[in-house]
Design a protein around this motif. Structure first.
Motif, PDB file in Angstrom:
ATOM      1  N   PHE A  83      37.043  62.491  63.450  1.00  0.00           N
ATOM      2  CA  PHE A  83      38.037  63.378  64.056  1.00  0.00           C
ATOM      3  C   PHE A  83      39.435  62.774  64.098  1.00  0.00           C
ATOM      4  N   ALA A  84      39.539  61.499  64.441  1.00  0.00           N
ATOM      5  CA  ALA A  84      40.833  60.820  64.521  1.00  0.00           C
ATOM      6  C   ALA A  84      40.755  59.525  63.726  1.00  0.00           C
ATOM      7  N   THR A  85      41.855  58.817  63.637  1.00  0.00           N
ATOM      8  CA  THR A  85      41.901  57.634  62.788  1.00  0.00           C
ATOM      9  C   THR A  85      41.796  56.356  63.607  1.00  0.00           C
ATOM     10  N   TYR A  86      41.162  55.349  62.998  1.00  0.00           N
ATOM     11  CA  TYR A  86      40.995  54.028  63.610  1.00  0.00           C
ATOM     12  C   TYR A  86      41.187  52.980  62.516  1.00  0.00           C
ATOM     13  N   PRO A  87      41.743  51.814  62.871  1.00  0.00           N
ATOM     14  CA  PRO A  87      42.047  50.820  61.837  1.00  0.00           C
ATOM     15  C   PRO A  87      40.808  50.073  61.373  1.00  0.00           C
ATOM     16  N   ALA A  88      40.833  49.625  60.123  1.00  0.00           N
ATOM     17  CA  ALA A  88      39.803  48.713  59.631  1.00  0.00           C
ATOM     18  C   ALA A  88      39.944  47.382  60.369  1.00  0.00           C
ATOM     19  N   PRO A  89      38.867  46.624  60.501  1.00  0.00           N
ATOM     20  CA  PRO A  89      38.919  45.363  61.266  1.00  0.00           C
ATOM     21  C   PRO A  89      39.980  44.386  60.779  1.00  0.00           C
ATOM     22  N   TYR A  90      40.296  44.421  59.484  1.00  0.00           N
ATOM     23  CA  TYR A  90      41.250  43.467  58.925  1.00  0.00           C
ATOM     24  C   TYR A  90      42.705  43.926  59.055  1.00  0.00           C
ATOM     25  N   MET A  91      42.934  45.140  59.533  1.00  0.00           N
ATOM     26  CA  MET A  91      44.255  45.751  59.443  1.00  0.00           C
ATOM     27  C   MET A  91      45.201  45.212  60.502  1.00  0.00           C
ATOM     28  N   SER A  92      46.391  44.785  60.050  1.00  0.00           N
ATOM     29  CA  SER A  92      47.424  44.329  60.975  1.00  0.00           C
ATOM     30  C   SER A  92      48.305  45.511  61.365  1.00  0.00           C
ATOM     31  N   LEU A  93      49.051  45.339  62.436  1.00  0.00           N
ATOM     32  CA  LEU A  93      49.943  46.398  62.894  1.00  0.00           C
ATOM     33  C   LEU A  93      51.045  46.658  61.870  1.00  0.00           C
ATOM     34  N   THR A  94      51.577  45.595  61.284  1.00  0.00           N
ATOM     35  CA  THR A  94      52.624  45.744  60.269  1.00  0.00           C
ATOM     36  C   THR A  94      52.100  46.508  59.059  1.00  0.00           C
ATOM     37  N   ASN A 147      50.241  61.916  60.210  1.00  0.00           N
ATOM     38  CA  ASN A 147      50.586  63.138  60.923  1.00  0.00           C
ATOM     39  C   ASN A 147      50.071  63.062  62.366  1.00  0.00           C
ATOM     40  N   PRO A 148      50.967  62.909  63.346  1.00  0.00           N
ATOM     41  CA  PRO A 148      50.510  62.887  64.743  1.00  0.00           C
ATOM     42  C   PRO A 148      49.778  64.159  65.138  1.00  0.00           C
ATOM     43  N   SER A 149      50.167  65.277  64.523  1.00  0.00           N
ATOM     44  CA  SER A 149      49.571  66.567  64.886  1.00  0.00           C
ATOM     45  C   SER A 149      48.108  66.668  64.489  1.00  0.00           C
ATOM     46  N   ARG A 150      47.693  65.858  63.548  1.00  0.00           N
ATOM     47  CA  ARG A 150      46.306  65.926  63.130  1.00  0.00           C
ATOM     48  C   ARG A 150      45.482  64.766  63.702  1.00  0.00           C
ATOM     49  N   ASP A 151      46.133  63.906  64.492  1.00  0.00           N
ATOM     50  CA  ASP A 151      45.426  62.753  65.054  1.00  0.00           C
ATOM     51  C   ASP A 151      45.281  62.817  66.567  1.00  0.00           C
ATOM     52  N   LEU A 152      46.362  63.057  67.287  1.00  0.00           N
ATOM     53  CA  LEU A 152      46.297  63.024  68.748  1.00  0.00           C
ATOM     54  C   LEU A 152      45.454  64.160  69.337  1.00  0.00           C
ATOM     55  N   GLY A 164      34.564  59.826  75.341  1.00  0.00           N
ATOM     56  CA  GLY A 164      35.192  59.162  76.475  1.00  0.00           C
ATOM     57  C   GLY A 164      36.531  58.514  76.167  1.00  0.00           C
ATOM     58  N   LEU A 165      37.050  57.793  77.121  1.00  0.00           N
ATOM     59  CA  LEU A 165      38.377  57.182  77.000  1.00  0.00           C
ATOM     60  C   LEU A 165      38.422  56.016  76.022  1.00  0.00           C
ATOM     61  N   GLU A 166      37.274  55.612  75.503  1.00  0.00           N
ATOM     62  CA  GLU A 166      37.257  54.551  74.493  1.00  0.00           C
ATOM     63  C   GLU A 166      38.034  54.959  73.254  1.00  0.00           C
ATOM     64  N   VAL A 167      38.191  56.257  73.017  1.00  0.00           N
ATOM     65  CA  VAL A 167      38.965  56.720  71.855  1.00  0.00           C
ATOM     66  C   VAL A 167      40.417  56.269  71.950  1.00  0.00           C
ATOM     67  N   PHE A 168      40.888  55.976  73.143  1.00  0.00           N
ATOM     68  CA  PHE A 168      42.257  55.480  73.327  1.00  0.00           C
ATOM     69  C   PHE A 168      42.312  53.951  73.379  1.00  0.00           C
ATOM     70  N   ARG A 169      41.225  53.322  73.805  1.00  0.00           N
ATOM     71  CA  ARG A 169      41.210  51.857  73.927  1.00  0.00           C
ATOM     72  C   ARG A 169      40.827  51.162  72.624  1.00  0.00           C
ATOM     73  N   TRP A 176      48.434  55.044  69.820  1.00  0.00           N
ATOM     74  CA  TRP A 176      49.866  55.324  69.702  1.00  0.00           C
ATOM     75  C   TRP A 176      50.406  55.096  68.298  1.00  0.00           C
ATOM     76  N   VAL A 177      49.703  54.305  67.495  1.00  0.00           N
ATOM     77  CA  VAL A 177      50.194  53.981  66.150  1.00  0.00           C
ATOM     78  C   VAL A 177      50.269  55.232  65.261  1.00  0.00           C
ATOM     79  N   PRO A 178      49.249  56.115  65.245  1.00  0.00           N
ATOM     80  CA  PRO A 178      49.358  57.327  64.421  1.00  0.00           C
ATOM     81  C   PRO A 178      50.410  58.328  64.906  1.00  0.00           C
ATOM     82  N   ILE A 179      51.019  58.048  66.049  1.00  0.00           N
ATOM     83  CA  ILE A 179      52.124  58.888  66.520  1.00  0.00           C
ATOM     84  C   ILE A 179      53.459  58.290  66.093  1.00  0.00           C
TER      85      ILE A 179
END
Length: 221
Positions: A83-94, A147-152, A164-169, A176-179
Motif C-alpha cells: 500500500f505504501a513505500t518503505y526503504p530497502a535495508p541498505y538505503m540511505s536517506l541521501t 508522489n505524496p498523494s499515493r503514499d500518505l 497500526g502505527l508501525e507504518v509510521f515508525r 515523511w520521506v515520500p512527502i
C-alpha cells in the motif's frame, strides 16, 4: 496503465493533477493558482485513500490467508508495502532523495513544446511508461513513491485497517520521506530542465522552419 487512465480521466478537468508535489511546484512557478492547491490535494488524497480501501477489500481474503490475520509492516510476511513505500535495508536517506528526482523532469520533457515533445495524443501513454520505467529501474530501493498523494493516504489507511502505527515508525520513521523527497525532487527537476534544456531552446519560427527545410533539401541533393 493506472497513470495513463488517470490522465485521460482527469485531463480535461484539472490537467490531470494526480501528484501533490507537482501541483505544489506548479503553484510555486506561477503555472497554477494557489487557490486551487487545497482542492486538488484533497481530491488526490481522497482518491488514493479510497483506492487503498478498494484494494484491501478485493484482496482481504488473500492477505488474511498469507498472514493468518497478523498484518505486519516489516519481516518475512510483511504486507504494508503493498500500500505504501518503505526503504530497502541498505538505503540511505541521501540515496532515497535521489530516487525521487526523475518524474517531473521527465514530464517537462514530454510536454516541452520548444524542444521535441511527445506526439499529440500520446502524452498519457508516454507518461505512464515513464512511471513504469522509474519503478522498474529504481523501485527496489524505496518503492518509488514519487508522489505524496499515493503514499500518505494509503499509509493512513493501513494504520487504521490493522497494521497500526508501525507504518509510521518503520524504516526509522520513514513516512515523511515520500512527502518531502518528491517535492524537493520536483523542484530540482524543474531546475535541471531549465538549465540544461529550456535555456538552450527557442520556440520554432517560420524562418527557423525555412532554414531547417533548406538544410533537409540540401542534404537530399
Amino acid at each position: 496503465m493506472g497513470v495513463t487512465l488517470g490522465i485521460h480521466a482527469a485531463g480535461g478537468v484539472s490537467g490531470a493533477h494526480l501528484n501533490a508535489s507537482i501541483t505544489f511546484t506548479y503553484c510555486l512557478l506561477g503555472k497554477l493558482p494557489w487557490k486551487k492547491l487545497p482542492a486538488y490535494v484533497v481530491g488526490q488524497f481522497l482518491g488514493s485513500f479510497v483506492a487503498a480501501a478498494t484494494i484491501f477489500g478485493l484482496y482481504y481474503d488473500a492477505l488474511y490467508l498469507y498472514t493468518g490475520g497478523n498484518f505486519t509492516v516489516m519481516g518475512p510476511n510483511a504486507t504494508a508495502g503493498f500500500f505504501a513505500t518503505y526503504p530497502a535495508p541498505y538505503m540511505s536517506l541521501t540515496g532515497a532523495f535521489f530516487n525521487e528526482v526523475m518524474l517531473l523532469l521527465g514530464i517537462l520533457i514530454i510536454h516541452d513544446e520548444k524542444n521535441n515533445p511527445a506526439l499529440k495524443g500520446t502524452q498519457a501513454v508516454v507518461t505512464g511508461l515513464l512511471v513504469f520505467v522509474i519503478g522498474m529501474s529504481m523501485g527496489i530501493n524505496t518503492g518509488y513513491a514519487i508522489n505524496p498523494s499515493r503514499d500518505l493516504p494509503p499509509r493512513i489507511f493501513t494504520a487504521i485497517a490493522g497494521w497500526g502505527l508501525e507504518v509510521f515508525r518503520a524504516g526509522n520513521n520513514w513516512w515523511w520521506v515520500p512527502i518531502v523527497a518528491p517535492t524537493l525532487g520536483s523542484l530540482f527537476g524543474v531546475l535541471v530542465h531549465k538549465l540544461f534544456i529550456d535555456l538552450h531552446n527557442q520556440p520554432a519560427t517560420d524562418s527557423g522552419n525555412e532554414k531547417e527545410k533548406y538544410t533537409l533539401e540540401s542534404a537530399r541533393m
